[in-house]
Motif scaffolding. Structure first.
Motif, short mmCIF file in Angstrom:
data_model
loop_
_atom_site.label_atom_id
_atom_site.label_comp_id
_atom_site.label_asym_id
_atom_site.label_seq_id
_atom_site.Cartn_x
_atom_site.Cartn_y
_atom_site.Cartn_z
N LEU A 53 33.37 54.02 40.79
CA LEU A 53 33.32 54.95 41.92
C LEU A 53 34.43 56.00 41.87
N GLN A 54 35.13 56.07 40.73
CA GLN A 54 36.12 57.13 40.47
C GLN A 54 37.26 57.12 41.48
N ILE A 55 37.73 55.91 41.83
CA ILE A 55 38.87 55.80 42.75
C ILE A 55 40.16 55.87 41.95
N PRO A 56 41.00 56.88 42.18
CA PRO A 56 42.23 57.04 41.39
C PRO A 56 43.15 55.83 41.49
N HIS A 57 43.85 55.52 40.39
CA HIS A 57 44.77 54.38 40.38
C HIS A 57 45.89 54.55 41.40
N ALA A 58 46.22 55.79 41.73
CA ALA A 58 47.27 56.02 42.73
C ALA A 58 46.88 55.49 44.10
N CYS A 59 45.59 55.22 44.30
CA CYS A 59 45.11 54.69 45.58
C CYS A 59 45.00 53.17 45.56
N TRP A 60 45.28 52.54 44.42
CA TRP A 60 45.27 51.09 44.33
C TRP A 60 46.62 50.57 44.80
N SER A 61 46.63 49.80 45.86
CA SER A 61 47.89 49.24 46.33
C SER A 61 48.31 48.06 45.47
N THR A 62 47.33 47.17 45.16
CA THR A 62 47.62 46.02 44.31
C THR A 62 46.31 45.48 43.78
N THR A 63 46.40 44.58 42.81
CA THR A 63 45.23 43.91 42.28
C THR A 63 45.24 42.44 42.71
N TRP A 64 44.11 41.78 42.58
CA TRP A 64 44.04 40.36 42.92
C TRP A 64 43.20 39.62 41.88
N GLN A 65 43.57 38.35 41.69
CA GLN A 65 42.95 37.51 40.66
C GLN A 65 42.30 36.25 41.21
N GLY A 66 42.40 36.01 42.51
CA GLY A 66 41.88 34.76 43.03
C GLY A 66 41.34 34.86 44.44
N TRP A 67 40.66 33.77 44.84
CA TRP A 67 40.14 33.61 46.18
C TRP A 67 40.82 32.40 46.83
N GLN A 68 41.08 32.51 48.11
CA GLN A 68 41.67 31.40 48.86
C GLN A 68 40.95 31.30 50.20
N LEU A 69 40.17 30.23 50.37
CA LEU A 69 39.44 30.02 51.61
C LEU A 69 40.04 28.86 52.38
N PHE A 70 40.27 29.05 53.65
CA PHE A 70 40.73 28.00 54.55
C PHE A 70 39.53 27.55 55.37
N ASP A 71 39.15 26.28 55.25
CA ASP A 71 37.97 25.79 55.95
C ASP A 71 38.32 25.46 57.40
N PRO A 72 37.35 24.99 58.19
CA PRO A 72 37.63 24.72 59.61
C PRO A 72 38.73 23.71 59.86
N ASP A 73 39.02 22.83 58.89
CA ASP A 73 40.12 21.87 59.03
C ASP A 73 41.43 22.40 58.44
N ALA A 74 41.46 23.69 58.12
CA ALA A 74 42.63 24.36 57.56
C ALA A 74 42.99 23.86 56.16
N ILE A 75 42.03 23.27 55.45
CA ILE A 75 42.24 22.85 54.06
C ILE A 75 42.02 24.05 53.14
N GLU A 76 42.95 24.26 52.21
CA GLU A 76 42.86 25.38 51.28
C GLU A 76 41.93 25.05 50.12
N HIS A 77 41.12 26.03 49.76
CA HIS A 77 40.27 25.94 48.56
C HIS A 77 40.55 27.20 47.75
N GLN A 78 40.86 27.02 46.47
CA GLN A 78 41.26 28.16 45.64
C GLN A 78 40.39 28.27 44.39
N TRP A 79 40.18 29.52 43.97
CA TRP A 79 39.48 29.83 42.73
C TRP A 79 40.30 30.93 42.04
N TRP A 80 40.54 30.78 40.73
CA TRP A 80 41.40 31.72 40.03
C TRP A 80 40.75 32.22 38.75
N SER A 81 41.10 33.45 38.39
CA SER A 81 40.69 34.06 37.13
C SER A 81 41.94 34.45 36.35
N SER A 82 41.83 34.44 35.04
CA SER A 82 42.97 34.87 34.21
C SER A 82 43.10 36.39 34.18
#
Length: 396
Positions: A53-82
């Motif tokens: 979509l041609q978004i300039p890198h100057a508009c990227w604040s940061t990158t991310w490599q993973g997901w973190q979901l907190f379920d209804p019991d506040a238990i963390e579930h994580q998924w990561w990419s290299s």
């Protein structure tokens, strides 16, 4: 031929740039004087889309490599990419960059101005431009573009029927704060997108924490309440305060407070304009109800509409509107309606312990079988096929 675009967000400005680069005369009007103000979007998007979509890198604040979901019991579930999975944009910088690109392309930019529709015809629209110091200017344009987001200001002024009983307009309400954390305080939220799912977190919705540069965090909550229910946004700020408290972030200085509304139909059967008036971006129901995201789809609608306007600028108005509707339908694909139905079923029903247990089972199943890339396919590209049996309860 003159084209006027009302709304200087990503969709409206991108459209203005594309049209101006094609040699058309374009005026872009936005009520904001400063593009950095009201930077309301969380703006987390996949890496491939940021490049496409041609978004300039100057508009990227940061990158991310993973997901973190907190379920209804506040238990963390994580998924990561290299590898990097996506970026969190600095929305203020994005809008400022787009405005600069528009001016460089020859767009007439009127910041601090508003557009009021006076008369609408098949081949022309007459408008009144209202300036920041009481100025008024009348103009006639061949195409008038409503890029005013969920407000759909010009569509409403033209009386275009949007909210139909068989495919109603559904609204989601969000509040987000930008906070300044310390290096230690931001470490738990760095490099990942964090979501909080369950009615004990947010009734009829969810919460999130997104990382930004310099240890800043975007913390927000949103709600998609049942259609026609009262008080959709009531209590959201209190939900956000509770989320900050439970995450240990309540003492962080608040740098900015903002909020917004997304409003889309599920089946997208509403007209996208009338006569010389055409909607783009959120005004054309491109905000996805499942994840509350809009920037990617809004920009895509701008590219599609620009191609049609430059290729068929003198064509019949209704024919162009029909072509635009078909082009958007093809681009969004059959999964779009499925994601809307899932959003309606999930968020409307997330108001009880029973709903929490259902959500907990779904998250636990994903935790056992899905990868970080699988979650991107599921949540950004709406590829539900692999999880069909688990999602059946949400579709019934």
């Amino acid at each position: 031929m003159m084209i006027l675009v009302a709304g200087g967000g990503p969709a409206g400005t991108r459209l203005a740039i594309e049209l101006a680069c094609a040699g058309l005369r374009v005026t872009l009007v936005d009520p904001l004087l400063d593009p950095q103000r009201n930077a309301y979007s969380s703006a987390a998007i996949p890496l491939d889309d940021a490049n496409k979509l041609q978004i300039p890198h100057a508009c990227w604040s940061t990158t991310w490599q993973g997901w973190q979901l907190f379920d209804p019991d506040a238990i963390e579930h994580q998924w990561w990419s290299s590898d990097d999975l996506g970026v969190v944009l600095d929305f203020g910088n994005l809008r400022q960059s787009l405005w600069q690109q528009a001016c460089s392309a020859g767009v007439e930019l009127l910041s601090g101005w508003r557009v009021m529709l006076k008369r609408l015809h098949q081949q022309q629209a007459d408008v009144v431009l209202l300036g920041p110091h009481g100025q008024q200017e009348c103009r006639s344009v061949r195409w008038l573009i409503d890029a005013t987001g969920s407000r759909r200001a010009l569509l409403h002024q033209a009386g275009v029927p949007i909210d139909k009983e068989q495919d109603p307009l559904l609204c989601g309400y969000g509040v987000e704060w930008l906070i300044q954390a310390s290096d230690r305080g931001s470490s738990r939220w760095r490099d990942r997108l964090s979501f909080f799912l369950g009615h004990q977190w947010v009734r009829h919705g969810y919460g999130w924490v997104f990382p930004m540069a310099k240890d800043q965090l975007k913390v927000g909550v949103c709600r998609l309440p049942p259609h026609d229910s009262a008080g959709g946004s009531a209590g959201l700020q209190q939900d956000l305060i509770q989320l900050l408290l439970r995450c240990g972030l309540s003492d962080c200085p608040v740098l900015d407070r903002h909020g917004g509304v997304i409003a889309s139909t599920v089946r997208r059967t509403e007209p996208l304009g009338a006569g010389a008036l055409i909607a783009v971006g959120d005004a054309a129901s491109t905000a996805n109800l499942l994840g509350g995201e809009g920037i990617r789809h809004a920009l895509s609608s701008a590219f599609l509409l620009a191609e049609l306007l430059t290729g068929q600028a003198d064509d019949d108005s209704q024919h162009l509107l029909n072509e635009y509707q078909l082009a958007l339908k093809r681009h969004l694909g059959f999964r779009w309606e499925i994601s809307g139905r899932l959003a309606r079923r999930t968020w409307w029903g997330l108001d009880s312990d029973q709903a929490d247990r259902r959500m907990q089972r779904l998250i636990s199943g994903l935790s056992r079988t899905a990868s970080a890339h699988d979650l991107c396919d599921l949540l950004f590209h709406y590829r539900f096929e692999r999880y069909g049996l688990r999602l059946i309860p949400y579709l019934i």
